[in-house]
Design a protein around this motif. Structure first.
Motif, PDB file in Angstrom:
ATOM      1  N   VAL A 145       0.859  -1.187   0.000  1.00 30.20           N
ATOM      2  CA  VAL A 145       0.000   0.000   0.000  1.00 30.20           C
ATOM      3  C   VAL A 145       0.900   1.244   0.000  1.00 30.20           C
ATOM      4  O   VAL A 145       1.901   1.292   0.700  1.00 30.20           O
ATOM      5  CB  VAL A 145      -0.906  -0.026   1.256  1.00 30.20           C
ATOM      6  N   ASP A 146       0.517   2.220  -0.788  1.00 29.45           N
ATOM      7  CA  ASP A 146       1.301   3.461  -0.908  1.00 29.45           C
ATOM      8  C   ASP A 146       1.680   4.018   0.454  1.00 29.45           C
ATOM      9  O   ASP A 146       0.852   4.125   1.356  1.00 29.45           O
ATOM     10  CB  ASP A 146       0.460   4.503  -1.661  1.00 29.45           C
ATOM     11  N   ARG A 147       2.961   4.378   0.604  1.00 25.29           N
ATOM     12  CA  ARG A 147       3.436   4.839   1.921  1.00 25.29           C
ATOM     13  C   ARG A 147       2.781   6.139   2.361  1.00 25.29           C
ATOM     14  O   ARG A 147       2.854   6.516   3.518  1.00 25.29           O
ATOM     15  CB  ARG A 147       4.966   4.980   1.912  1.00 25.29           C
ATOM     16  N   PHE A 148       2.151   6.861   1.419  1.00 21.69           N
ATOM     17  CA  PHE A 148       1.492   8.123   1.809  1.00 21.69           C
ATOM     18  C   PHE A 148       0.019   7.912   2.160  1.00 21.69           C
ATOM     19  O   PHE A 148      -0.688   8.861   2.482  1.00 21.69           O
ATOM     20  CB  PHE A 148       1.642   9.167   0.700  1.00 21.69           C
ATOM     21  N   PHE A 149      -0.437   6.663   2.102  1.00 22.42           N
ATOM     22  CA  PHE A 149      -1.817   6.363   2.499  1.00 22.42           C
ATOM     23  C   PHE A 149      -1.944   6.609   4.005  1.00 22.42           C
ATOM     24  O   PHE A 149      -1.163   6.084   4.803  1.00 22.42           O
ATOM     25  CB  PHE A 149      -2.132   4.894   2.152  1.00 22.42           C
ATOM     26  N   PRO A 150      -2.927   7.435   4.430  1.00 18.48           N
ATOM     27  CA  PRO A 150      -2.998   7.837   5.863  1.00 18.48           C
ATOM     28  C   PRO A 150      -3.603   6.755   6.767  1.00 18.48           C
ATOM     29  O   PRO A 150      -4.642   6.946   7.387  1.00 18.48           O
ATOM     30  CB  PRO A 150      -3.890   9.085   5.814  1.00 18.48           C
ATOM     31  N   SER A 151      -2.923   5.605   6.865  1.00 16.93           N
ATOM     32  CA  SER A 151      -3.497   4.456   7.585  1.00 16.93           C
ATOM     33  C   SER A 151      -3.811   4.744   9.051  1.00 16.93           C
ATOM     34  O   SER A 151      -4.751   4.192   9.607  1.00 16.93           O
ATOM     35  CB  SER A 151      -2.569   3.252   7.496  1.00 16.93           C
ATOM     36  N   SER A 152      -3.019   5.640   9.683  1.00 14.28           N
ATOM     37  CA  SER A 152      -3.300   5.863  11.108  1.00 14.28           C
ATOM     38  C   SER A 152      -4.234   7.054  11.343  1.00 14.28           C
ATOM     39  O   SER A 152      -4.549   7.381  12.475  1.00 14.28           O
ATOM     40  CB  SER A 152      -1.998   6.027  11.899  1.00 14.28           C
ATOM     41  N   GLN A 153      -4.663   7.692  10.253  1.00 19.25           N
ATOM     42  CA  GLN A 153      -5.574   8.834  10.424  1.00 19.25           C
ATOM     43  C   GLN A 153      -7.037   8.469  10.189  1.00 19.25           C
ATOM     44  O   GLN A 153      -7.937   9.156  10.657  1.00 19.25           O
ATOM     45  CB  GLN A 153      -5.186   9.952   9.443  1.00 19.25           C
ATOM     46  N   LEU A 154      -7.253   7.379   9.454  1.00 15.64           N
ATOM     47  CA  LEU A 154      -8.626   7.017   9.091  1.00 15.64           C
ATOM     48  C   LEU A 154      -9.264   6.126  10.146  1.00 15.64           C
ATOM     49  O   LEU A 154      -8.603   5.278  10.739  1.00 15.64           O
ATOM     50  CB  LEU A 154      -8.641   6.273   7.754  1.00 15.64           C
ATOM     51  N   CYS A 155     -10.574   6.306  10.325  1.00 15.03           N
ATOM     52  CA  CYS A 155     -11.323   5.405  11.204  1.00 15.03           C
ATOM     53  C   CYS A 155     -11.665   4.162  10.382  1.00 15.03           C
ATOM     54  O   CYS A 155     -12.272   4.271   9.320  1.00 15.03           O
ATOM     55  CB  CYS A 155     -12.606   6.093  11.683  1.00 15.03           C
ATOM     56  N   SER A 156     -11.263   2.993  10.871  1.00 15.40           N
ATOM     57  CA  SER A 156     -11.497   1.772  10.092  1.00 15.40           C
ATOM     58  C   SER A 156     -12.970   1.363  10.124  1.00 15.40           C
ATOM     59  O   SER A 156     -13.401   0.503   9.374  1.00 15.40           O
ATOM     60  CB  SER A 156     -10.625   0.631  10.619  1.00 15.40           C
ATOM     61  N   SER A 157     -13.775   2.005  10.985  1.00 16.58           N
ATOM     62  CA  SER A 157     -15.205   1.673  11.039  1.00 16.58           C
ATOM     63  C   SER A 157     -16.002   2.500  10.037  1.00 16.58           C
ATOM     64  O   SER A 157     -16.822   1.971   9.296  1.00 16.58           O
ATOM     65  CB  SER A 157     -15.764   1.916  12.440  1.00 16.58           C
ATOM     66  N   CYS A 158     -15.743   3.831  10.016  1.00 14.54           N
ATOM     67  CA  CYS A 158     -16.583   4.667   9.145  1.00 14.54           C
ATOM     68  C   CYS A 158     -15.800   5.377   8.038  1.00 14.54           C
ATOM     69  O   CYS A 158     -16.381   6.020   7.177  1.00 14.54           O
ATOM     70  CB  CYS A 158     -17.370   5.686   9.979  1.00 14.54           C
ATOM     71  N   GLY A 159     -14.459   5.275   8.095  1.00 12.59           N
ATOM     72  CA  GLY A 159     -13.659   5.876   7.025  1.00 12.59           C
ATOM     73  C   GLY A 159     -13.369   7.357   7.207  1.00 12.59           C
ATOM     74  O   GLY A 159     -12.718   7.977   6.380  1.00 12.59           O
ATOM     75  N   HIS A 160     -13.829   7.931   8.307  1.00  6.58           N
ATOM     76  CA  HIS A 160     -13.622   9.361   8.548  1.00  6.58           C
ATOM     77  C   HIS A 160     -12.128   9.629   8.813  1.00  6.58           C
ATOM     78  O   HIS A 160     -11.479   8.891   9.546  1.00  6.58           O
ATOM     79  CB  HIS A 160     -14.455   9.798   9.761  1.00  6.58           C
ATOM     80  N   ASN A 161     -11.608  10.706   8.208  1.00  8.94           N
ATOM     81  CA  ASN A 161     -10.200  11.060   8.451  1.00  8.94           C
ATOM     82  C   ASN A 161     -10.130  12.018   9.636  1.00  8.94           C
ATOM     83  O   ASN A 161     -10.603  13.145   9.578  1.00  8.94           O
ATOM     84  CB  ASN A 161      -9.593  11.727   7.207  1.00  8.94           C
TER      85      ASN A 161
END
Length: 200
Positions: A145-161
């Motif tokens: 996955v692209d290293r600039f993908f904000p994996s720790s900023q997104l809520c994995s339940s609703c997708g909100h950043n």
């Protein structure tokens, strides 16, 4: 095997899976670092003695013995690390069909002097290399996955950043849906979701 998994690589834990498993970072180098420093000091002292007496190093038995001691510690660290990485990469590629992982810029990260030793000790690049060829052997898929993908900023339940978080924040609550997240597990779930979306 129909399992798919996301992995978030870290320093506190070596790796956190989207299934919620946290795999310890054994810090092989750190655990033997003091011993290594001691033995290396002895080695340089023996080098000085040899120089003082104008002796050739290959004739100095004490120096040679000490050199072997230092080499053995380095070897022990390397063997422990390799063994750990092989066991983990084998297990993950046995258990999962698709493995999603962040495409880390390890070379760039090592430039951060505070973290360089810890990052080298943890050997992410070697781990990813092993996952790569083991996936190829076993007919699995490794998705980076692209290293600039904000994996720790997104809520994995609703997708909100929810924006950037300082590294010391290990848990947070989504301001949109109220879900309480463990930072690393949430990140690994997002990495998995993002990785799989690229395949579909």
């Amino acid at each position: 095997v129909a399992n798919n998994i996301g992995l978030d690589l870290g320093l506190t834990h070596f790796c956190i899976t989207s299934a919620g498993e946290k795999i310890d970072n054994n810090r092989f180098y750190r655990s033997l670092e003091q011993r290594l420093i001691r033995e290396q000091r002895k080695l340089s002292k023996r080098l000085e003695v040899a120089k003082k007496h104008n002796r050739k190093l290959d004739e100095c038995r004490n120096y040679q013995k000490q050199k072997v001691k230092v080499a053995r510690i380095h070897e022990k660290i390397a063997n422990q690390r390799t063994d750990f990485l092989h066991k983990l990469s084998s297990r993950l590629t046995d258990e999962n069909q698709i493995i999603c992982i962040e495409d880390l810029n390890v070379k760039g990260l090592v430039k951060n002097h505070k973290l360089a030793k810890s990052i080298s000790d943890v050997s992410w690049s070697e781990f990813v290399r092993q996952l790569d060829y083991k996936c190829a052997w076993k007919g699995r898929t490794l998705v980076k996955v692209d290293r600039f993908f904000p994996s720790s900023q997104l809520c994995s339940s609703c997708g909100h950043n929810d924006g950037k978080k300082e590294l010391n924040i290990r848990e947070w609550i989504c301001s949109n849906c109220g879900t309480i997240h463990d930072r690393d597990i949430n990140a690994s779930i997002n990495i998995k979701t993002e990785g799989l979306s690229g395949i579909a």
